[in-house]
Design a protein around this motif. Sequence first.
Motif: not given
Length: 481
Positions: A151-157, A219-225, A245-250, A141-145
Amino acid sequence: MEHTRIKELLQSDKFDNDVIVKGWVRTFRNNQFIAINDGSTIHNIQAVVDFEQTDDSLLKRITTGAAVRVEGKLIESLGKGQRVEIKVTDLQILGDSDPEKYPLQPKKHSLEFLREIAHLRFRTGTFNAIFKIRHALSFAVHQFFNEREFVYLHTPIITGSDAEGAGEMFRVTTLDLDNLPRTDSGEIDFKEDFFGKSTNLTVSGQLEGELAAMAFGNIYTFGPTFRAENSNTTRHLAEFWMIEPEMAFYELEDNMDLAEALLKYVINYALEHCPDEIELLKTRLFEEEKTKPQNERSALNLVEKLNFVIENNFERVSYTDAIEILKRSKPNQKKQFKYLIDEWGADLQSEHERYLVEKHFKKPVILTDYPREIKSFYMKQNEPDAQGRHTVRAMDILFPGIGEMVGGSQREESLDKLLARMAEVGIPEEEIDWFLDTRRFGSAPHSGFGVGFERLILFVTGMTNIRDVIPFPRTPKNAEF
Ligand code: 4AD
Ligand code: MG
């Protein structure tokens, strides 16, 4: 490090070299053959002890689960089943394992039993394979992105918002539950709480992800939810990992293309990097399916199933078309569905999703343009259709045997439309005022999706219970270990 990992030795042809192995005893046969595993591979190495030259007291300590250090010569194996083995010259027990008490015996244990001893199940071949694949898929997953410069973004838990607006949240608090502070009007006074407001564990990193997408582009996040939904099923966890993942202009099409590419990429990565592990799980699945009636067995084996997904386009169908297919379907006509489909607007249950994927299209399906009423507030609203029905630019990806693997959408970029929808579903503006700034300043079309990581692992490993693909599952009434 004085020892060599077993994976390396099993491929070695440096015969007659002295080698040292450290690992755990899987089995000990005929007072002579030790199968040792060190976790580097699902395969064991055979070490042959000369029992005539070895103290009985030492031989007795070679038991399943014991940690050992073995020194000896690497030789070509005479026996069947392995290419190389070790002729032992020195054996040390590093840690004993009392065979009377050790729960893992050298026999087949049920997955249910292993779930109860999840702290030890890593020591079995099946779970070694599953968690190696879990590792490989994370890495992929990380390699793909990374290859696509996301950009791997750490969003809050811990957050104050309910991203999905579904209210299935675990509260985070330091308030004394036996002595709650109250306001004058008698409500719990969260101003006294740690953060000075009411907070919960995140159900999704999406809203924070959107903030960053409107600056970085992709960007993308990859974390626990976390979801406090009381669903005790083989597909739901209270704590699961999500790739978002979240993409502007998509727009929606771009979003679907990216999701399909991601899934194919990571499945292919697992096939390439974990062939032994997948082979073992293929056999496991085959054995499990043998116990089922013929008509419930899958036509493809695990490897064929994975290749099929990589090689074929996912079917893209609108919700409205799917409803027509379901209405006309045999199980609906014959009233075999638990929830019969008779009207546009019905939420799809897993029986319907499985019918579409497994019986009708027989491949992964992307369902789009769902009714607005059954989807989240942030999804882009379509113009109402000729019959005045409101849909949103949602997309769910459904997989055979799994059901919903991905949920995503194009986002509503119009502030007015978003506010109107929030008012309709009762989300106060103040609660996510910061989020609304994306629509106030430089709003643009954008899209994203969330992949349930454990559901992806289920598909790749051919396992059937989500509790078996996360090391320590959290489900209703269960938070062991
Ligand atoms: O469809 P969901 O709820 O979508 C979102 O959370 C969006 N915010 C994602 C986005 O657009 N960024 O969840 C996404 C996926 C589901 O398709 C499913 O695979 C998985 O997360 N999922 C769960 N997996 C295990 N246990 C649960 N309780 C899950 N709930 C959702
Ligand atoms: Mg969903």
